[in-house]
Design a protein around this motif. Sequence first.
Motif, PDB file in Angstrom:
ATOM      1  N   LEU A   1     -17.114  89.025  57.417  1.00  0.00           N
ATOM      2  CA  LEU A   1     -17.521  87.800  56.505  1.00  0.00           C
ATOM      3  C   LEU A   1     -16.144  87.100  56.551  1.00  0.00           C
ATOM      4  CD1 LEU A   1     -18.609  86.153  53.902  1.00  0.00           C
ATOM      5  CD2 LEU A   1     -17.510  88.074  52.452  1.00  0.00           C
ATOM      6  N   ALA A   2     -16.155  85.804  56.499  1.00  0.00           N
ATOM      7  CA  ALA A   2     -14.898  85.116  56.387  1.00  0.00           C
ATOM      8  C   ALA A   2     -15.126  83.962  55.025  1.00  0.00           C
ATOM      9  CB  ALA A   2     -14.715  84.103  57.408  1.00  0.00           C
ATOM     10  N   THR A   3     -14.068  83.802  54.272  1.00  0.00           N
ATOM     11  CA  THR A   3     -14.089  82.837  53.038  1.00  0.00           C
ATOM     12  C   THR A   3     -12.987  81.996  53.046  1.00  0.00           C
ATOM     13  OG1 THR A   3     -12.728  84.140  51.681  1.00  0.00           O
ATOM     14  CG2 THR A   3     -14.931  85.021  51.979  1.00  0.00           C
ATOM     15  N   ALA A   4     -13.300  80.818  52.279  1.00  0.00           N
ATOM     16  CA  ALA A   4     -12.286  79.552  52.005  1.00  0.00           C
ATOM     17  C   ALA A   4     -11.097  80.291  51.471  1.00  0.00           C
ATOM     18  CB  ALA A   4     -13.098  78.483  51.231  1.00  0.00           C
ATOM     19  N   GLY A   5     -11.300  81.526  50.810  1.00  0.00           N
ATOM     20  CA  GLY A   5     -10.210  82.169  50.139  1.00  0.00           C
ATOM     21  C   GLY A   5      -9.120  82.649  51.105  1.00  0.00           C
ATOM     22  N   ASN A   6      -9.183  82.260  52.270  1.00  0.00           N
ATOM     23  CA  ASN A   6      -8.306  82.706  53.751  1.00  0.00           C
ATOM     24  C   ASN A   6      -8.344  84.331  53.712  1.00  0.00           C
ATOM     25  OD1 ASN A   6      -6.106  82.538  55.341  1.00  0.00           O
ATOM     26  ND2 ASN A   6      -4.601  83.210  54.027  1.00  0.00           N
TER      27      ASN A   6
ATOM     28  N   ARG B   1     -21.714  82.768  58.891  1.00  0.00           N
ATOM     29  CA  ARG B   1     -20.999  84.142  57.861  1.00  0.00           C
ATOM     30  C   ARG B   1     -19.657  83.508  57.077  1.00  0.00           C
ATOM     31  NH1 ARG B   1     -24.111  88.724  57.789  1.00  0.00           N
ATOM     32  NH2 ARG B   1     -25.785  88.624  59.606  1.00  0.00           N
ATOM     33  N   PHE B   2     -19.772  82.173  56.929  1.00  0.00           N
ATOM     34  CA  PHE B   2     -18.324  81.543  56.178  1.00  0.00           C
ATOM     35  C   PHE B   2     -18.992  81.077  54.689  1.00  0.00           C
ATOM     36  CE2 PHE B   2     -16.152  77.795  54.846  1.00  0.00           C
ATOM     37  CZ  PHE B   2     -14.909  78.625  54.841  1.00  0.00           C
ATOM     38  N   SER B   3     -18.314  81.764  53.811  1.00  0.00           N
ATOM     39  CA  SER B   3     -18.492  81.239  52.449  1.00  0.00           C
ATOM     40  C   SER B   3     -17.310  80.429  51.981  1.00  0.00           C
ATOM     41  CB  SER B   3     -18.640  82.444  51.529  1.00  0.00           C
ATOM     42  OG  SER B   3     -18.741  82.021  50.216  1.00  0.00           O
ATOM     43  N   PRO B   4     -17.714  79.338  51.627  1.00  0.00           N
ATOM     44  CA  PRO B   4     -16.848  78.263  50.863  1.00  0.00           C
ATOM     45  C   PRO B   4     -16.072  78.628  49.761  1.00  0.00           C
ATOM     46  CG  PRO B   4     -18.938  77.368  50.658  1.00  0.00           C
ATOM     47  CD  PRO B   4     -19.222  78.791  51.419  1.00  0.00           C
TER      48      PRO B   4
END
Length: 568
Positions: A491-496, A88-91
């Motif tokens: 949800l975790a994202t690469a946007g910190n 559930r990580f989006s780059p």
Amino acid sequence: MTTKTDDSRLARRLRLAALPAAALLGLALAQTAQAGAVQAEGSETGGKTAVVGKTITGDVSVTTKMLEAAPKADANWLVSGRDYDNSRFSPLKQINAANVKDLAPVAIAQTGYSASFETTPIVVNGIMYLTTPMVNSKQALIAMNATTGQTLWTYTYTDGQIQICCGPVNRGAAASNGMVYMLTLDDHLIAVNARTGKQEWMTQVADPRYGYSETMAPTVYKNMVIIGSAGGEWPIRGFIAAYDAQTGKQIWRFHTTDSKAGWEGDSWKTGGGTVWTTPTVDPKRGLVIFSTGNPNPDLNGAARKGDNRYTDSIVALNIHTGKLVWYYQEVKHDVWDYDAVSNAMLIDVKDHGKMVPAVGEAGKTAWYYIVNRETGKLIRKSQPFDKQENMFAQPTPKGVQMLPGANGGDDWSPPAFSPITRDVYVMGMNQLMTFTNEKSSPAIPGQIRLGSTFKNVDHGIQDGTLTAIDVDTGKIAWNDTVPQPMMGGVLATAGNLVFTGEGNGWFDAMDAKTGKRLWRFNLGAGVNAPPIAYSVKGREYVAVAAGGNFQLSYPYGDAVAIFALPKK
């Protein structure tokens, strides 16, 4: 449809809730009638279907190559956990900690299905596929424009006989081979054409007369659709199974109660251990890995002496044959409803200074378990992410109080992992409960069997948490507390950023490194579903379902909210 309430089930759920019993009784009766919980004999046949809408002209076919490349691709959200890792990580990072304050809704799509809404949508080249809860015996698979929320087509299924414990929920769909796959509460696996919504095939995977129900999002690996089943409060035998993606024919089935060890007599035949959250897949090692539910009867172990293998466990199978490779049991001989039901997640972690392939699972026990992916051996348990008091005390006739309560810790809510922070983000619940021991009832096919009861402690601890855990050390990086128990997903994202929802309607964005709340938006219904992120034509979107939760009595709704930054 013939409807019957179950007094013992209602009583149990009343005791789970933090609201006054009188208020909840009305909700429970209305929900049970709406869901159609029926008797185990004289079943009505479901399967009536209808499709309304238009054909999608774009390319919405998902290939094996696309699924295996999902961790590095950024535009789509192709499986429930976004990739086979269930990370559930989006780059994507167009939306980030610096500009998330400007995030705004671009669409609020109302589905018309107002009930416990726990779906994870999937997005394929700008088309969103989502499943609804069941309302008035109907549940739907909807294809919509992922930027505007416009419905393109709706496939509607009419359920037959069902028996359910925790609301008429469905947690999502899977896509591959030009089709979209969904499960129904009355135990059917269905394939529909991804462009038209037309049904291609339907297979019955279990028998609802005995307490089996289907609430999970399936997953697809090459030619196989992999599913499990809910229903651990009934005296059934849990399973996970693979079906041919083109025909619906069963390829293999693995039963999650061991017939050779860990059970007294033949109690394994009705021992529970259901699999009702989406498995993870390790293509390199040829493994399907999943977590298992509680033994049956749930809260009294007198009739099932032994470890009750493989309940409350993380289990790995050969994905091609369905044969056992390894298992790790989190709680042996469980009498507290501490089932392992949060999604298993593939991560690499440090073990004595060396990076090794691992699997993580957030337990109801309030520990995050990390095991070696090749052996199943425990690497570490995290620091507790929720309160632990009087834990593992044996229930008595007078009752004992303990934390976590029977909901956890983490229940089914899927965590997220950021390879940037090296933290896993876990939702949790602090619900002080009293566990009471009662006489165990016999295993009667089709009748619910609990074994004892638990209830919230009046004026006791009732709150929720979002916790960041360092997977390399097991230490808590940060912890945020909210006023009510947390259930839904992260949800975790690469946007910190870390996104999650609350039962009071707030949808939140947190700084992934510090836990500082940076943005929130109230959707008017409980945000008790996992958020997703995707991009269409270079613009990033975040979406989440807001429909409340039956088990915790959070306010109902029927909407999917889509957010983006303002166009420049």
